[in-house]
Motif scaffolding. Structure first.
Motif, PDB file in Angstrom:
ATOM      1  N   ALA A  34       0.970  -1.248   0.096  1.00 39.24           N
ATOM      2  CA  ALA A  34       0.102  -0.039   0.142  1.00 39.24           C
ATOM      3  C   ALA A  34       0.826   1.169   0.085  1.00 39.24           C
ATOM      4  CB  ALA A  34      -0.998   0.129   1.249  1.00 39.24           C
ATOM      5  N   ASP A  35       2.341   1.282   0.059  1.00 37.60           N
ATOM      6  CA  ASP A  35       3.098   2.407  -0.221  1.00 37.60           C
ATOM      7  C   ASP A  35       4.377   1.778  -0.503  1.00 37.60           C
ATOM      8  OD1 ASP A  35       4.932   1.673   2.390  1.00 37.60           O
ATOM      9  OD2 ASP A  35       3.041   1.786   3.478  1.00 37.60           O
ATOM     10  N   GLY A  36       5.319   2.973  -0.768  1.00 32.61           N
ATOM     11  CA  GLY A  36       6.638   2.345  -1.516  1.00 32.61           C
ATOM     12  C   GLY A  36       7.598   1.727  -0.382  1.00 32.61           C
ATOM     13  N   GLU A  37       7.742   2.053   0.802  1.00 29.17           N
ATOM     14  CA  GLU A  37       8.217   1.197   1.857  1.00 29.17           C
ATOM     15  C   GLU A  37       8.002  -0.272   1.806  1.00 29.17           C
ATOM     16  OE1 GLU A  37      10.986   1.992   3.329  1.00 29.17           O
ATOM     17  OE2 GLU A  37      11.152   3.946   3.824  1.00 29.17           O
ATOM     18  N   GLU A  38       6.623  -0.520   1.797  1.00 29.65           N
ATOM     19  CA  GLU A  38       6.019  -1.803   1.945  1.00 29.65           C
ATOM     20  C   GLU A  38       6.506  -2.712   0.624  1.00 29.65           C
ATOM     21  OE1 GLU A  38       2.088  -4.425   2.945  1.00 29.65           O
ATOM     22  OE2 GLU A  38       1.771  -2.129   2.501  1.00 29.65           O
ATOM     23  N   ALA A  39       6.526  -1.778  -0.313  1.00 28.87           N
ATOM     24  CA  ALA A  39       6.566  -2.339  -1.806  1.00 28.87           C
ATOM     25  C   ALA A  39       8.087  -2.843  -1.714  1.00 28.87           C
ATOM     26  CB  ALA A  39       6.371  -1.341  -2.817  1.00 28.87           C
ATOM     27  N   LEU A  40       8.946  -1.909  -1.138  1.00 26.07           N
ATOM     28  CA  LEU A  40      10.467  -2.195  -1.090  1.00 26.07           C
ATOM     29  C   LEU A  40      10.567  -3.620  -0.422  1.00 26.07           C
ATOM     30  CD1 LEU A  40      13.027  -1.108  -2.519  1.00 26.07           C
ATOM     31  CD2 LEU A  40      13.327   0.240  -0.395  1.00 26.07           C
ATOM     32  N   ARG A  41      10.066  -3.647   0.831  1.00 28.62           N
ATOM     33  CA  ARG A  41      10.602  -4.762   1.659  1.00 28.62           C
ATOM     34  C   ARG A  41       9.911  -5.975   0.947  1.00 28.62           C
ATOM     35  NH1 ARG A  41       7.864  -1.308   5.553  1.00 28.62           N
ATOM     36  NH2 ARG A  41       6.042  -2.626   5.708  1.00 28.62           N
ATOM     37  N   LYS A  42       8.652  -6.116   0.316  1.00 25.42           N
ATOM     38  CA  LYS A  42       8.254  -7.024  -0.219  1.00 25.42           C
ATOM     39  C   LYS A  42       8.892  -7.609  -1.565  1.00 25.42           C
ATOM     40  CE  LYS A  42       3.697  -7.307   2.064  1.00 25.42           C
ATOM     41  NZ  LYS A  42       2.154  -7.555   1.433  1.00 25.42           N
ATOM     42  N   VAL A  43       9.525  -6.489  -2.352  1.00 20.95           N
ATOM     43  CA  VAL A  43      10.103  -6.906  -3.502  1.00 20.95           C
ATOM     44  C   VAL A  43      11.460  -7.689  -2.961  1.00 20.95           C
ATOM     45  CG1 VAL A  43      11.696  -5.966  -5.023  1.00 20.95           C
ATOM     46  CG2 VAL A  43       9.523  -5.333  -4.926  1.00 20.95           C
ATOM     47  N   ARG A  44      11.952  -7.350  -1.870  1.00 20.45           N
ATOM     48  CA  ARG A  44      13.137  -8.180  -1.253  1.00 20.45           C
ATOM     49  C   ARG A  44      12.993  -9.498  -0.940  1.00 20.45           C
ATOM     50  NH1 ARG A  44      15.504  -2.334   1.340  1.00 20.45           N
ATOM     51  NH2 ARG A  44      16.540  -1.651  -0.474  1.00 20.45           N
ATOM     52  N   ASP A  45      11.776  -9.478  -0.224  1.00 17.04           N
ATOM     53  CA  ASP A  45      11.300 -10.643   0.187  1.00 17.04           C
ATOM     54  C   ASP A  45      10.849 -11.638  -0.677  1.00 17.04           C
ATOM     55  OD1 ASP A  45      11.972  -9.876   2.712  1.00 17.04           O
ATOM     56  OD2 ASP A  45       9.786  -9.207   3.262  1.00 17.04           O
ATOM     57  N   LEU A  46       9.855 -11.326  -1.646  1.00 19.28           N
ATOM     58  CA  LEU A  46       9.263 -12.140  -2.697  1.00 19.28           C
ATOM     59  C   LEU A  46       9.860 -12.318  -3.941  1.00 19.28           C
ATOM     60  CD1 LEU A  46       5.759 -10.826  -2.029  1.00 19.28           C
ATOM     61  CD2 LEU A  46       6.800 -12.856  -1.122  1.00 19.28           C
ATOM     62  N   SER A  47      10.919 -11.482  -4.378  1.00 24.01           N
ATOM     63  CA  SER A  47      11.729 -11.521  -5.667  1.00 24.01           C
ATOM     64  C   SER A  47      10.851 -11.606  -6.767  1.00 24.01           C
ATOM     65  CB  SER A  47      12.818 -12.354  -5.709  1.00 24.01           C
ATOM     66  OG  SER A  47      13.693 -12.259  -4.574  1.00 24.01           O
ATOM     67  N   PRO A  48       9.778 -10.780  -7.018  1.00 21.69           N
ATOM     68  CA  PRO A  48       8.679 -10.858  -8.062  1.00 21.69           C
ATOM     69  C   PRO A  48       9.518 -10.689  -9.439  1.00 21.69           C
ATOM     70  CG  PRO A  48       8.280  -8.753  -6.988  1.00 21.69           C
ATOM     71  CD  PRO A  48       9.272  -9.610  -6.292  1.00 21.69           C
ATOM     72  N   ASP A  49       8.945 -11.221 -10.452  1.00 23.24           N
ATOM     73  CA  ASP A  49       9.309 -10.761 -11.720  1.00 23.24           C
ATOM     74  C   ASP A  49       8.919  -9.464 -12.296  1.00 23.24           C
ATOM     75  OD1 ASP A  49      10.390 -13.589 -12.676  1.00 23.24           O
ATOM     76  OD2 ASP A  49       8.125 -13.801 -12.306  1.00 23.24           O
ATOM     77  N   VAL A  50       7.811  -8.924 -11.815  1.00 25.75           N
ATOM     78  CA  VAL A  50       7.261  -7.732 -12.155  1.00 25.75           C
ATOM     79  C   VAL A  50       6.456  -6.863 -11.103  1.00 25.75           C
ATOM     80  CG1 VAL A  50       5.681  -6.211 -13.801  1.00 25.75           C
ATOM     81  CG2 VAL A  50       6.873  -8.344 -14.584  1.00 25.75           C
ATOM     82  N   VAL A  51       6.927  -5.500 -10.873  1.00 24.61           N
ATOM     83  CA  VAL A  51       6.141  -4.653 -10.061  1.00 24.61           C
ATOM     84  C   VAL A  51       5.238  -3.734 -10.753  1.00 24.61           C
ATOM     85  CG1 VAL A  51       6.515  -3.328  -8.006  1.00 24.61           C
ATOM     86  CG2 VAL A  51       7.997  -4.887  -8.297  1.00 24.61           C
ATOM     87  N   LEU A  52       4.073  -3.715 -10.536  1.00 26.05           N
ATOM     88  CA  LEU A  52       3.262  -2.557 -11.004  1.00 26.05           C
ATOM     89  C   LEU A  52       3.260  -1.556  -9.763  1.00 26.05           C
ATOM     90  CD1 LEU A  52       0.130  -4.697 -12.484  1.00 26.05           C
ATOM     91  CD2 LEU A  52       2.286  -3.924 -13.707  1.00 26.05           C
ATOM     92  N   MET A  53       3.683  -0.404 -10.120  1.00 22.70           N
ATOM     93  CA  MET A  53       4.033   0.452  -9.061  1.00 22.70           C
ATOM     94  C   MET A  53       3.357   1.717  -9.174  1.00 22.70           C
ATOM     95  SD  MET A  53       6.290   0.929  -6.362  1.00 22.70           S
ATOM     96  CE  MET A  53       7.811   0.190  -6.680  1.00 22.70           C
ATOM     97  N   ASP A  54       2.556   2.210  -8.440  1.00 23.36           N
ATOM     98  CA  ASP A  54       1.940   3.457  -8.496  1.00 23.36           C
ATOM     99  C   ASP A  54       2.797   4.466  -8.331  1.00 23.36           C
ATOM    100  OD1 ASP A  54       0.017   5.465  -8.732  1.00 23.36           O
ATOM    101  OD2 ASP A  54      -0.712   5.311  -6.682  1.00 23.36           O
ATOM    102  N   ILE A  55       2.702   5.731  -8.856  1.00 19.11           N
ATOM    103  CA  ILE A  55       3.845   6.733  -8.767  1.00 19.11           C
ATOM    104  C   ILE A  55       3.489   7.529  -7.456  1.00 19.11           C
ATOM    105  CG2 ILE A  55       4.366   9.055  -9.603  1.00 19.11           C
ATOM    106  CD1 ILE A  55       4.361   8.018 -12.351  1.00 19.11           C
ATOM    107  N   ARG A  56       2.362   7.647  -7.167  1.00 19.29           N
ATOM    108  CA  ARG A  56       2.045   8.577  -5.988  1.00 19.29           C
ATOM    109  C   ARG A  56       1.578   7.830  -4.628  1.00 19.29           C
ATOM    110  NH1 ARG A  56       0.120  11.843 -10.273  1.00 19.29           N
ATOM    111  NH2 ARG A  56       1.020  13.821 -10.561  1.00 19.29           N
ATOM    112  N   MET A  57       2.395   7.511  -3.803  1.00 17.66           N
ATOM    113  CA  MET A  57       1.948   6.723  -2.733  1.00 17.66           C
ATOM    114  C   MET A  57       2.582   7.344  -1.557  1.00 17.66           C
ATOM    115  SD  MET A  57       2.394   2.527  -4.009  1.00 17.66           S
ATOM    116  CE  MET A  57       4.190   2.796  -4.276  1.00 17.66           C
ATOM    117  N   PRO A  58       1.912   6.868  -0.434  1.00 13.96           N
ATOM    118  CA  PRO A  58       2.351   7.634   0.848  1.00 13.96           C
ATOM    119  C   PRO A  58       3.550   6.966   1.632  1.00 13.96           C
ATOM    120  CG  PRO A  58       0.456   6.268   1.327  1.00 13.96           C
ATOM    121  CD  PRO A  58       0.522   6.187   0.086  1.00 13.96           C
ATOM    122  N   VAL A  59       4.177   7.510   2.648  1.00 20.45           N
ATOM    123  CA  VAL A  59       5.408   6.917   3.202  1.00 20.45           C
ATOM    124  C   VAL A  59       6.740   7.099   2.321  1.00 20.45           C
ATOM    125  CG1 VAL A  59       6.650   5.215   4.317  1.00 20.45           C
ATOM    126  CG2 VAL A  59       4.144   5.320   4.538  1.00 20.45           C
TER     127      VAL A  59
END
Length: 221
Positions: A34-59
């Motif tokens: 739900a925010d960029g920090e969480e996205a960064l953590r989950k990318v490191r934990d899950l190693s997805p192939d693709v991230v669909l990333m909203d530009i405007r997010m909190p945190v």
């Protein structure tokens, strides 16, 4: 199976994307953020192939989260696609320079979203010819006088020619017609050029074409 991480602060947007993606045989949603920090953590934990990333997010906004992902050597295989409400979002230009593989507007057609997810896994950039040309025009307007990069010395004459055509926004099919070669041959030249220059994808190759001085403002056509 293509694994996708959804990063958007709007739960309804995530739910819509998840329903569409999970219905495909070759795609699954590996996680949500739900925010960029969480996205960064989950990318490191899950190693997805693709991230669909909203530009405007909190945190932490999507732009900074993308920069951190693409600068992390351990995440070099993760492709980031920026999501935006408007095609001409002021942050799209910087997102591409930060390593994003392209961007999509949130109201894109379902089939286009699916094609996009599959395309970035293959190393293609998500930039339609029209959007590519607008991006190039913006880059040209902001860029300083370029200096020819030494790395271009590694390219063959044909690879430089192909890179220049990528730089002005031509697709593989358009390059093939311009050079009178097959689309497969054009794609091979593009791929070899990206490997030699260390470009993550076609979008970065466009940027490198300008930064190296191979393509100059005013070449759009």
């Amino acid at each position: 199976m293509i694994r996708v991480l959804l990063a958007d602060d709007q739960s309804l947007v995530r739910a819509g994307f998840k329903a569409l993606l999970d219905a495909q045989r070759d795609i699954e949603v590996a996680g949500e953020a739900a925010d960029g920090e969480e996205a960064l953590r989950k990318v490191r934990d899950l190693s997805p192939d693709v991230v669909l990333m909203d530009i405007r997010m909190p945190v932490l906004d999507g732009l900074e989260a993308t920069r951190r992902i693409t600068e992390d050597a351990g995440l070099q295989d993760v492709k980031v696609v920026m999501l935006t409400t408007f095609e001409l979002d002021e942050y799209v230009f910087e997102a591409i320079r930060s390593g994003a593989s392209g961007f999509l507007v949130k109201d894109t057609e379902p089939d286009e979203l699916l094609r996009a997810v599959r395309a970035v896994v293959e190393g293609d950039a998500l930039l339609s010819p029209g959007v590519t040309r607008r991006l190039i025009a913006e880059f040209a307007a902001r860029s300083k006088e370029p200096a020819v990069a030494q790395s271009l010395a590694e390219l063959t004459e044909r690879e430089r020619e192909v890179m220049a055509l990528v730089g002005i926004g031509l697709s593989n099919d358009e390059i093939a017609r311009r050079l009178v070669v097959s689309p497969l041959t054009a794609k091979t030249h593009v791929s070899r050029t990206m490997v030699k220059l260390g470009a993550r994808d076609r979008a970065q190759l466009v940027v490198l074409a300008y930064e190296s001085g191979l393509v100059r403002p005013g070449w759009l056509g």
